[in-house]
Design a protein around this motif. Structure first.
Motif, short mmCIF file in Angstrom:
data_model
loop_
_atom_site.label_atom_id
_atom_site.label_comp_id
_atom_site.label_asym_id
_atom_site.label_seq_id
_atom_site.Cartn_x
_atom_site.Cartn_y
_atom_site.Cartn_z
N ASP A 105 0.81 -1.22 0.00
CA ASP A 105 0.00 0.00 0.00
C ASP A 105 0.85 1.27 0.00
O ASP A 105 0.40 2.31 -0.48
CB ASP A 105 -0.95 0.01 1.20
N VAL A 106 2.07 1.19 0.56
CA VAL A 106 2.98 2.33 0.48
C VAL A 106 3.25 2.65 -0.99
O VAL A 106 3.25 3.82 -1.41
CB VAL A 106 4.30 2.05 1.24
N LEU A 107 3.47 1.60 -1.80
CA LEU A 107 3.71 1.81 -3.23
C LEU A 107 2.44 2.26 -3.94
O LEU A 107 2.46 3.19 -4.75
CB LEU A 107 4.25 0.52 -3.87
N ARG A 108 1.32 1.59 -3.63
CA ARG A 108 0.05 1.98 -4.27
C ARG A 108 -0.28 3.44 -3.98
O ARG A 108 -0.80 4.16 -4.84
CB ARG A 108 -1.08 1.07 -3.78
N GLY A 109 0.03 3.85 -2.75
CA GLY A 109 -0.26 5.23 -2.35
C GLY A 109 0.54 6.26 -3.13
O GLY A 109 0.19 7.44 -3.14
N ARG A 110 1.60 5.81 -3.78
CA ARG A 110 2.42 6.70 -4.61
C ARG A 110 2.13 6.51 -6.11
O ARG A 110 2.92 6.90 -6.95
CB ARG A 110 3.91 6.47 -4.33
N GLY A 111 1.01 5.86 -6.40
CA GLY A 111 0.60 5.73 -7.80
C GLY A 111 1.15 4.52 -8.53
O GLY A 111 1.02 4.42 -9.75
N VAL A 112 1.76 3.59 -7.79
CA VAL A 112 2.28 2.38 -8.43
C VAL A 112 1.12 1.39 -8.62
O VAL A 112 0.41 1.05 -7.67
CB VAL A 112 3.39 1.72 -7.57
N GLU A 113 0.95 0.95 -9.86
CA GLU A 113 -0.15 0.02 -10.16
C GLU A 113 0.26 -1.41 -9.79
O GLU A 113 1.36 -1.85 -10.12
CB GLU A 113 -0.45 0.09 -11.67
N VAL A 114 -0.62 -2.10 -9.06
CA VAL A 114 -0.35 -3.49 -8.69
C VAL A 114 -1.56 -4.34 -9.07
O VAL A 114 -2.58 -4.33 -8.39
CB VAL A 114 -0.07 -3.64 -7.18
N ARG A 115 -1.46 -5.05 -10.19
CA ARG A 115 -2.54 -5.94 -10.62
C ARG A 115 -2.23 -7.40 -10.29
O ARG A 115 -3.11 -8.22 -10.17
CB ARG A 115 -2.75 -5.83 -12.14
N ARG A 116 -0.92 -7.68 -10.20
CA ARG A 116 -0.47 -9.07 -10.05
C ARG A 116 0.70 -9.09 -9.10
O ARG A 116 1.59 -8.23 -9.19
CB ARG A 116 -0.07 -9.58 -11.44
N VAL A 117 0.71 -10.04 -8.16
CA VAL A 117 1.79 -10.12 -7.17
C VAL A 117 2.51 -11.46 -7.32
O VAL A 117 1.88 -12.52 -7.20
CB VAL A 117 1.24 -9.99 -5.74
N PHE A 118 3.81 -11.41 -7.62
CA PHE A 118 4.64 -12.63 -7.63
C PHE A 118 5.11 -12.88 -6.21
O PHE A 118 5.69 -11.98 -5.58
CB PHE A 118 5.85 -12.45 -8.56
N LEU A 119 4.88 -14.07 -5.71
CA LEU A 119 5.22 -14.41 -4.33
C LEU A 119 6.40 -15.37 -4.35
O LEU A 119 6.30 -16.48 -4.89
CB LEU A 119 4.00 -15.05 -3.66
N LEU A 120 7.54 -14.94 -3.78
CA LEU A 120 8.78 -15.73 -3.83
C LEU A 120 9.20 -16.17 -2.43
O LEU A 120 8.85 -15.54 -1.43
CB LEU A 120 9.92 -14.89 -4.43
N GLY A 121 10.00 -17.23 -2.38
CA GLY A 121 10.51 -17.75 -1.12
C GLY A 121 9.84 -19.07 -0.78
O GLY A 121 8.72 -19.35 -1.21
N ALA A 122 10.56 -19.88 0.02
CA ALA A 122 10.04 -21.21 0.35
C ALA A 122 8.67 -21.13 1.03
O ALA A 122 7.80 -21.99 0.81
CB ALA A 122 11.03 -21.94 1.26
N ALA A 123 8.44 -20.09 1.84
CA ALA A 123 7.17 -19.97 2.56
C ALA A 123 5.99 -19.73 1.61
O ALA A 123 4.83 -19.94 2.00
CB ALA A 123 7.24 -18.86 3.60
N ALA A 124 6.27 -19.29 0.38
CA ALA A 124 5.19 -19.07 -0.59
C ALA A 124 4.47 -20.36 -0.95
O ALA A 124 3.34 -20.34 -1.44
CB ALA A 124 5.74 -18.41 -1.84
N GLU A 125 5.13 -21.49 -0.70
CA GLU A 125 4.53 -22.80 -1.01
C GLU A 125 3.56 -23.27 0.07
O GLU A 125 2.83 -24.24 -0.12
CB GLU A 125 5.63 -23.87 -1.18
N LEU A 126 3.55 -22.62 1.25
CA LEU A 126 2.72 -23.09 2.37
C LEU A 126 1.24 -22.85 2.07
O LEU A 126 0.85 -21.75 1.67
CB LEU A 126 3.11 -22.36 3.66
N PRO A 127 0.39 -23.86 2.29
CA PRO A 127 -1.05 -23.70 2.02
C PRO A 127 -1.68 -22.52 2.74
O PRO A 127 -2.54 -21.83 2.17
CB PRO A 127 -1.64 -25.03 2.50
N ALA A 128 -1.27 -22.25 3.98
CA ALA A 128 -1.87 -21.13 4.72
C ALA A 128 -1.53 -19.79 4.07
O ALA A 128 -2.35 -18.86 4.09
CB ALA A 128 -1.40 -21.14 6.17
N VAL A 129 -0.33 -19.68 3.50
CA VAL A 129 0.06 -18.45 2.78
C VAL A 129 -0.76 -18.33 1.50
O VAL A 129 -1.35 -17.28 1.20
CB VAL A 129 1.57 -18.45 2.46
N GLN A 130 -0.84 -19.41 0.74
CA GLN A 130 -1.54 -19.36 -0.55
C GLN A 130 -3.04 -19.12 -0.38
O GLN A 130 -3.68 -18.48 -1.21
CB GLN A 130 -1.29 -20.66 -1.33
#
Length: 484
Positions: free
Chosen positions: A374-399
């Motif tokens: 939201d810090v980035l969005r608040g400065r006009g940065v468009e976010v339509r898609r988020v790439f999630l990296l790192g081993a924890a990105a595979e965890l079902p609770a995160v996904q």
């Protein structure tokens, strides 16, 4: 067009991929650890002999790995300083990685220029302990003789490119690498030699900043070497992110970056205004607490690993029965609360169950990263898609929780050597431009990373309610901290 290679010199190893220059398909790869012990954390800047990078490069490229390769790109760890004397020899081991002792040097530099806003205006970032400009201040204060002998400054990828080219008189870097130094401005596209002098005490020679599709040179054997870039920029390029895309990286700490057409100036210091490897910009916001929040919760609950914590969290429901964890366990950078601690709010008899605390840990971590988005969005940065990296990105609770909490489609790429792939893509671009087959403004289009795609779908409203619950607790506990 043929085949190209990408080399990533990470903190502990060198990885090389050889790719088809038109499709990006990985044809073969090599890997070798650096021949040294891992640098110790804390204390002082981690010292590394740069020759170790060359030795592991040679080992990783063994067995004819680079046979037939026409061009190579180099990425390497950020925040590295290779100080050379007037003859091109290192005056001391390279300074790499994070460093707690140079926090004092960072504070010194901030004061010396007149505060955080002055730095943000000058170079788009406020000095941090790990940044090269801060390491120079540490060097001047702690090893004045080495500082006095320093005549040339390079970063790790600059030094490797220079070595591969046979140590020519011309030394080069790229916008991406330069933008992390603390003495180059992504907004103006130029160095601030006065800031080097402020930190080190005298002027030095800095490498020429060349364009994203330019070649640094050609080896005597005819191998074209592209501009090279920092590891972060290379990974973003390897993933193929563009406008509308953000990358959320889940390490012990977290980072959020996105592609944007212009440099952002942020006097709060929450945004670091980097350049990417394509000619665009890469504003980055970091949080100090990501996976360390999950590890702390797992220890508190007595579960053996993060997979078990995830399984426990899925037995709860969105909102964790009213439990909210502000995950500021190490203090926090976003919001800027360096001396605070975490907060657990909403305790009621019915919420005091292990699965609800587990769920609150996941939601707290992801809401903290959503704050950074939201810090980035608040400065006009468009976010339509988020790439999630790192081993924890595979965890079902995160996904399960991330798409609704981020309010965007979430892409979880399969693990791959994205920095090395990005370096190879840069090499293909430089090769194509040199042959007249590619436009210097448009990189080669390579196949997308293999990934899971997760949509917020019907969970979006629920996720936004959970987010609001988090924001309310944050505002009650730390009023206005995110807008300071």
């Amino acid at each position: 067009m043929g085949i190209v290679a990408g080399l990533d010199s990470a903190p502990d190893f060198t990885r090389i991929v050889v790719c088809d220059s038109e499709t990006g398909a990985v044809l073969r790869q090599g890997h070798a650890p650096h021949p040294m012990e891992s640098p110790e954390g804390g204390g002082r800047p981690s010292d590394v002999d740069p020759q170790a990078w060359l030795l592991s490069l040679g080992e990783a490229a063994g067995g004819g790995l680079l046979e037939g390769v026409q061009a190579i790109g180099v990425s390497a760890q950020a925040n590295s300083v290779v100080a050379l004397d007037s003859q091109g020899n290192t005056v001391r081991p390279a300074m790499v990685g994070g460093d707690k002792r140079s926090q004092v040097a960072a504070a010194d530099l901030i004061d010396a220029l007149g505060g955080r806003e002055a730095w943000a205006q000058a170079v788009g970032s406020v000095p941090q302990a790990a940044q090269p400009v801060t390491k120079l201040r540490w060097l001047a204060r702690t090893e004045p003789e080495a500082a006095a002998r320093t005549a040339v400054l390079l970063q790790a990828h600059d030094w490797l490119v220079w070595q591969l080219l046979g140590r020519p008189a011309r030394r080069t870097t790229d916008r991406g690498g330069a933008s992390g130094t603390g003495y180059w401005s992504a907004a103006s596209g130029g160095y601030r030699p006065d800031l080097v002098e402020l930190a080190l005490g005298h002027q030095v020679v800095l490498p020429e900043v060349i364009g994203p599709s330019e070649a640094a040179g050609t080896t005597p054997e005819g191998l074209l070497i592209s501009a090279g870039t920092g590891e972060t920029m290379a990974a973003a390029f390897g993933l193929g992110i563009g406008l509308g895309d953000a990358v959320v990286s889940l390490g012990a700490s977290g980072s959020v970056m996105a592609v944007h057409p212009e440099a952002l100036v942020d006097q709060s210091g929450m945004i670091t205004s980097l350049a990417d490897a394509t000619g665009m910009h890469l504003p980055v916001v970091t949080t100090l607490n990501a996976v360390r929040t999950l590890r702390g919760a797992a220890e508190l609950l007595g579960v053996p690993d993060l997979e078990s914590l995830s399984e426990l969290a899925t037995k709860s429901t969105p909102g964790a029965h009213g439990l909210v964890l502000l995950p500021y366990l190490e203090g926090e950078r976003t919001p800027n609360l360096p001396h605070t601690a975490g907060t657990l709010a909403g305790l009621r008899r019915e919420s005091m169950r292990p699965e609800h605390l587990a769920r609150a840990a996941f939601e707290g971590m992801l809401c903290g990263l959503a704050d950074a988005l939201d810090v980035l969005r608040g400065r006009g940065v468009e976010v339509r898609r988020v790439f999630l990296l790192g081993a924890a990105a595979e965890l079902p609770a995160v996904q399960a929780a991330a798409p609704a909490l981020f309010g965007a489609q979430v892409v979880v790429p399969q693990p791959a050597d994205y920095a090395a792939i990005g370096s190879a893509r840069q090499a293909a671009w430089a090769l194509g431009v040199s042959q007249g087959t590619l436009d210097p403004r448009n990189p080669p289009v390579w196949q997308d990373a293999v990934a899971q795609v997760l949509e917020p779908g019907e969970e979006l409203a629920v996720g936004q309610a959970v987010r609001q619950q988090f924001v309310s607790v944050r505002e009650q506990t730390h009023p206005g901290a995110l807008h300071a």
